[in-house]
Design an enzyme around this catalytic site. Sequence first.
Site, PDB file in Angstrom:
ATOM      1  CE1 TYR A   6      -0.028  11.053   2.218  1.00 58.80           C
ATOM      2  CE2 TYR A   6      -2.051  11.003   1.564  1.00 58.80           C
ATOM      3  CZ  TYR A   6      -0.528  10.302   1.086  1.00 58.80           C
ATOM      4  OH  TYR A   6      -0.436   9.244   0.694  1.00 58.80           O
ATOM      5  NE  ARG A  48      -1.644  -0.414  -3.456  1.00 59.76           N
ATOM      6  CZ  ARG A  48      -2.014  -1.481  -5.011  1.00 59.76           C
ATOM      7  NH1 ARG A  48      -2.030  -0.490  -6.097  1.00 59.76           N
ATOM      8  NH2 ARG A  48      -1.408  -2.830  -5.048  1.00 59.76           N
TER       9      ARG A  48
HETATM   10  C1  HXC Z   1      -4.737  -3.158   6.683  1.00 56.37           C
HETATM   11  C2  HXC Z   1      -3.229  -4.299   4.753  1.00 56.37           C
HETATM   12  C3  HXC Z   1      -3.863  -4.126   3.818  1.00 56.37           C
HETATM   13  C4  HXC Z   1      -5.289  -3.001   4.477  1.00 56.37           C
HETATM   14  C5  HXC Z   1      -1.846  -5.167   2.737  1.00 56.37           C
HETATM   15  N1  HXC Z   1      -2.168  -4.807   4.686  1.00 56.37           N
HETATM   16  N2  HXC Z   1      -3.159  -4.577   2.815  1.00 56.37           N
HETATM   17  N3  HXC Z   1      -3.724  -4.061   6.546  1.00 56.37           N
HETATM   18  N4  HXC Z   1      -5.657  -2.774   5.419  1.00 56.37           N
HETATM   19  N5  HXC Z   1      -5.940  -3.069   2.965  1.00 56.37           N
HETATM   20  C6  HXC Z   1      -1.371  -5.669   5.481  1.00 56.37           C
HETATM   21  C7  HXC Z   1      -1.006  -6.971   5.312  1.00 56.37           C
HETATM   22  O1  HXC Z   1      -2.284  -7.926   6.139  1.00 56.37           O
HETATM   23  C8  HXC Z   1       0.313  -7.338   5.648  1.00 56.37           C
HETATM   24  O2  HXC Z   1       1.015  -7.639   7.165  1.00 56.37           O
HETATM   25  C9  HXC Z   1       1.567  -6.336   5.211  1.00 56.37           C
HETATM   26  O3  HXC Z   1       0.261  -4.891   5.172  1.00 56.37           O
HETATM   27  C10 HXC Z   1       1.986  -6.260   4.266  1.00 56.37           C
HETATM   28  O4  HXC Z   1       0.724  -6.707   3.216  1.00 56.37           O
HETATM   29  P1  HXC Z   1       1.195  -7.996   2.055  1.00 56.37           P
HETATM   30  O5  HXC Z   1       0.156  -7.901   0.766  1.00 56.37           O
HETATM   31  O6  HXC Z   1       2.554  -8.750   2.321  1.00 56.37           O
HETATM   32  O7  HXC Z   1       2.514  -7.019   1.262  1.00 56.37           O
HETATM   33  P2  HXC Z   1       3.684  -6.524  -0.016  1.00 56.37           P
HETATM   34  O8  HXC Z   1       3.429  -7.706  -0.691  1.00 56.37           O
HETATM   35  O9  HXC Z   1       4.810  -6.677   0.262  1.00 56.37           O
HETATM   36  O10 HXC Z   1       2.407  -5.449  -1.009  1.00 56.37           O
HETATM   37  C11 HXC Z   1       3.020  -3.676  -0.471  1.00 56.37           C
HETATM   38  C12 HXC Z   1       1.652  -3.438  -0.758  1.00 56.37           C
HETATM   39  C13 HXC Z   1       0.693  -3.327  -2.061  1.00 56.37           C
HETATM   40  C14 HXC Z   1       2.053  -2.218  -0.063  1.00 56.37           C
HETATM   41  C15 HXC Z   1       0.089  -3.513   0.746  1.00 56.37           C
HETATM   42  O11 HXC Z   1      -0.739  -2.518  -1.339  1.00 56.37           O
HETATM   43  C16 HXC Z   1       1.186  -2.935  -2.809  1.00 56.37           C
HETATM   44  O12 HXC Z   1       1.651  -4.124  -3.369  1.00 56.37           O
HETATM   45  N6  HXC Z   1       1.330  -1.726  -3.128  1.00 56.37           N
HETATM   46  C17 HXC Z   1       2.070  -0.535  -4.376  1.00 56.37           C
HETATM   47  C18 HXC Z   1       1.383   0.324  -5.357  1.00 56.37           C
HETATM   48  C19 HXC Z   1       0.662   1.578  -4.424  1.00 56.37           C
HETATM   49  O13 HXC Z   1       0.472   0.618  -3.355  1.00 56.37           O
HETATM   50  N7  HXC Z   1       0.278   2.010  -5.429  1.00 56.37           N
HETATM   51  C20 HXC Z   1      -0.869   3.661  -5.058  1.00 56.37           C
HETATM   52  C21 HXC Z   1       0.081   4.247  -4.214  1.00 56.37           C
HETATM   53  S1  HXC Z   1      -1.349   5.310  -4.646  1.00 56.37           S
HETATM   54  P3  HXC Z   1       0.556  -8.530   8.340  1.00 56.37           P
HETATM   55  O14 HXC Z   1       0.646  -8.209   9.774  1.00 56.37           O
HETATM   56  O15 HXC Z   1      -0.789  -9.248   8.145  1.00 56.37           O
HETATM   57  O16 HXC Z   1       2.271  -9.239   7.633  1.00 56.37           O
HETATM   58  C22 HXC Z   1       0.135   6.796  -3.788  1.00 56.37           C
HETATM   59  C23 HXC Z   1      -0.628   7.902  -3.944  1.00 56.37           C
HETATM   60  C24 HXC Z   1      -0.444   9.146  -2.445  1.00 56.37           C
HETATM   61  O17 HXC Z   1       1.134   7.001  -2.746  1.00 56.37           O
HETATM   62  C25 HXC Z   1      -1.942  10.473  -2.337  1.00 56.37           C
HETATM   63  C26 HXC Z   1      -2.681  10.020  -3.188  1.00 56.37           C
HETATM   64  C27 HXC Z   1      -3.592  11.502  -3.388  1.00 56.37           C
HETATM   65  P1  NAP Z   2       1.395   3.056  -9.140  1.00 55.28           P
HETATM   66  O1  NAP Z   2       0.786   2.733 -10.399  1.00 55.28           O
HETATM   67  O2  NAP Z   2       0.305   1.517  -8.338  1.00 55.28           O
HETATM   68  O3  NAP Z   2       2.806   3.597  -8.549  1.00 55.28           O
HETATM   69  C1  NAP Z   2       3.670   2.423  -7.844  1.00 55.28           C
HETATM   70  C2  NAP Z   2       4.934   2.230  -8.191  1.00 55.28           C
HETATM   71  O4  NAP Z   2       5.722   1.296  -7.587  1.00 55.28           O
HETATM   72  C3  NAP Z   2       4.334   0.618  -8.741  1.00 55.28           C
HETATM   73  O5  NAP Z   2       5.009   1.146 -10.517  1.00 55.28           O
HETATM   74  C4  NAP Z   2       4.847  -0.957  -8.250  1.00 55.28           C
HETATM   75  O6  NAP Z   2       5.957  -1.106  -9.169  1.00 55.28           O
HETATM   76  C5  NAP Z   2       5.935   0.551  -7.278  1.00 55.28           C
HETATM   77  N1  NAP Z   2       6.249  -0.177  -6.776  1.00 55.28           N
HETATM   78  C6  NAP Z   2       5.830  -0.855  -5.155  1.00 55.28           C
HETATM   79  N2  NAP Z   2       6.058  -0.928  -4.174  1.00 55.28           N
HETATM   80  C7  NAP Z   2       8.012  -1.124  -5.144  1.00 55.28           C
HETATM   81  C8  NAP Z   2       9.045  -1.584  -4.382  1.00 55.28           C
HETATM   82  N3  NAP Z   2       8.942  -2.226  -2.752  1.00 55.28           N
HETATM   83  N4  NAP Z   2       9.975  -1.449  -5.064  1.00 55.28           N
HETATM   84  C9  NAP Z   2       9.796  -1.002  -5.881  1.00 55.28           C
HETATM   85  N5  NAP Z   2       8.813  -0.538  -6.631  1.00 55.28           N
HETATM   86  C10 NAP Z   2       7.287  -0.503  -6.193  1.00 55.28           C
HETATM   87  O7  NAP Z   2       0.436   4.386  -8.156  1.00 55.28           O
HETATM   88  P2  NAP Z   2       0.548   5.843  -8.738  1.00 55.28           P
HETATM   89  O8  NAP Z   2      -0.359   6.486  -8.377  1.00 55.28           O
HETATM   90  O9  NAP Z   2       1.303   6.156 -10.423  1.00 55.28           O
HETATM   91  O10 NAP Z   2       1.718   6.695  -7.960  1.00 55.28           O
HETATM   92  C11 NAP Z   2       2.766   6.377  -7.940  1.00 55.28           C
HETATM   93  C12 NAP Z   2       3.237   7.612  -7.542  1.00 55.28           C
HETATM   94  O11 NAP Z   2       2.582   8.739  -7.367  1.00 55.28           O
HETATM   95  C13 NAP Z   2       4.041   7.525  -5.624  1.00 55.28           C
HETATM   96  O12 NAP Z   2       4.433   7.942  -5.028  1.00 55.28           O
HETATM   97  C14 NAP Z   2       2.441   7.418  -4.966  1.00 55.28           C
HETATM   98  O13 NAP Z   2       2.909   8.213  -3.683  1.00 55.28           O
HETATM   99  C15 NAP Z   2       2.174   9.330  -6.272  1.00 55.28           C
HETATM  100  N6  NAP Z   2       1.067   9.915  -6.195  1.00 55.28           N
HETATM  101  C16 NAP Z   2       0.317   9.133  -6.862  1.00 55.28           C
HETATM  102  C17 NAP Z   2      -0.820  10.598  -6.708  1.00 55.28           C
HETATM  103  C18 NAP Z   2      -2.475  10.066  -7.586  1.00 55.28           C
HETATM  104  O14 NAP Z   2      -2.979  10.737  -7.386  1.00 55.28           O
HETATM  105  N7  NAP Z   2      -2.131   9.300  -8.204  1.00 55.28           N
HETATM  106  C19 NAP Z   2      -1.035  11.343  -5.323  1.00 55.28           C
HETATM  107  C20 NAP Z   2      -0.348  11.912  -5.360  1.00 55.28           C
HETATM  108  C21 NAP Z   2       0.880  11.217  -4.806  1.00 55.28           C
HETATM  109  P3  NAP Z   2       5.078  -2.918  -8.810  1.00 55.28           P
HETATM  110  O15 NAP Z   2       4.459  -3.543  -7.467  1.00 55.28           O
HETATM  111  O16 NAP Z   2       5.392  -3.218  -9.922  1.00 55.28           O
HETATM  112  O17 NAP Z   2       6.960  -3.353  -7.221  1.00 55.28           O
END
Ligand code: HXC
Ligand code: NAP
Length: 291
Positions: A156, A208
């Site tokens: 996307y 998520r």
């Molecule tokens: C609405 C939300 C929310 C939700 C968080 N927020 N989750 N809002 N719905 N579900 C809001 C919070 O209220 C806050 O806003 C702000 O987002 C920041 O949240 P925090 O929890 O304080 O942030 P932080 O601790 O830095 O965590 C970041 C995060 C968290 C992105 C929210 O999910 C995370 O750590 N993610 C890392 C790993 C990850 O996301 N992996 C997935 C990648 S998959 P306010 O205003 O209240 O302060 C991917 C796949 C792509 O990318 C394609 C797939 C096909």
């Molecule tokens: P994941 O395990 O949640 O990986 C995300 C990683 O990013 C975590 O290890 C997390 O570690 C790290 N991260 C998040 N915030 C960070 C920050 N501020 N600084 C440094 N590290 C940070 O999910 P995943 O599925 O393996 O995703 C990996 C990559 O693949 C991502 O770029 C995602 O967009 C991409 N992707 C995934 C899929 C899928 O189907 N899984 C599809 C398309 C693309 P910490 O929380 O320890 O910081």
Amino acid sequence: MSYQEPMLRENALKDQVIIVTGGGSGLGKSMTKYFLELGAKVAITSRDLDKLQNTAQELMQATGGEVLAVTCDVRYYDQVESMLQQVLDKWGKVDGLLNNAAGNFISPTERLSANAFDVIIDIVLKGTKNCTLALGKHWIGIKQPKSTVLNIVTTYAYTGSAYVVPSATAKAGVLAMTRSLAVEWAKYGIRFNAIAPGPFPTKGAWDRLLPGDLANKLDPAKRVPVGRVGEHQELANLAAYLMSNFSAYINGEVITIDGGEWLKGAGEMNDLEQVPSEMWDRLEMMIKGKK
Ligand code: HXC
Ligand code: NAP
């Protein structure tokens, strides 16, 4: 031979030093494991040192390779510079950067606070920019002849997607950065490519994007023409190839690995897949009858 098997020849990444952001979990961990099996030394970075150290131990035991766990929140340039210095102190050089760290969650965009939108942009776009700029300045400064940046985006990044608008916006920016710097920094020997994966099950993404029983209701395998989700090894195979010198003539490319998922969503008449074969005779007669 199967797509679940390692693909590259032994030592394809021998003595390469690679930084993998978000390398402690999910796809970053799987790609790190394969890089190690191919002879690379890998620095894994994220915000959670315990997780990184556990992963480092596990992967060193499994592969016999060398892993350095470094805390680094990619949103902060000073932390990225300090992470780079720690890698240089340990191994004296860096050859590759895998921008894999990401943040994401599903939400109707109007429900997002300004900060919620920012946090995703900051991790994905600013984080990739921070790591790329720090490494680029370093490589250009020391006149390193050859280095590689590989960015993980999503399909996307080019189609856009509802309900993950901050992520789509940020990944599109990362793709533009990939293509732009592939041209601008080729003269410094730095190669840029991207991978756009379709669904590959990981805890981080599934928690998520498909929480609760959404994973059953919206079974991602059903959206994929080849009828399944991705296996981590097949993504690792592609990443290792793009990191290695075997892909030296590939620069500025984004390679989609999604079993045809995004095209299935894009083709105007693709839903005709649902028409049973016995119905086609009747449809053909109806169409010809309109002449
Ligand atoms: C609405 C939300 C929310 C939700 C968080 N927020 N989750 N809002 N719905 N579900 C809001 C919070 O209220 C806050 O806003 C702000 O987002 C920041 O949240 P925090 O929890 O304080 O942030 P932080 O601790 O830095 O965590 C970041 C995060 C968290 C992105 C929210 O999910 C995370 O750590 N993610 C890392 C790993 C990850 O996301 N992996 C997935 C990648 S998959 P306010 O205003 O209240 O302060 C991917 C796949 C792509 O990318 C394609 C797939 C096909
Ligand atoms: P994941 O395990 O949640 O990986 C995300 C990683 O990013 C975590 O290890 C997390 O570690 C790290 N991260 C998040 N915030 C960070 C920050 N501020 N600084 C440094 N590290 C940070 O999910 P995943 O599925 O393996 O995703 C990996 C990559 O693949 C991502 O770029 C995602 O967009 C991409 N992707 C995934 C899929 C899928 O189907 N899984 C599809 C398309 C693309 P910490 O929380 O320890 O910081």
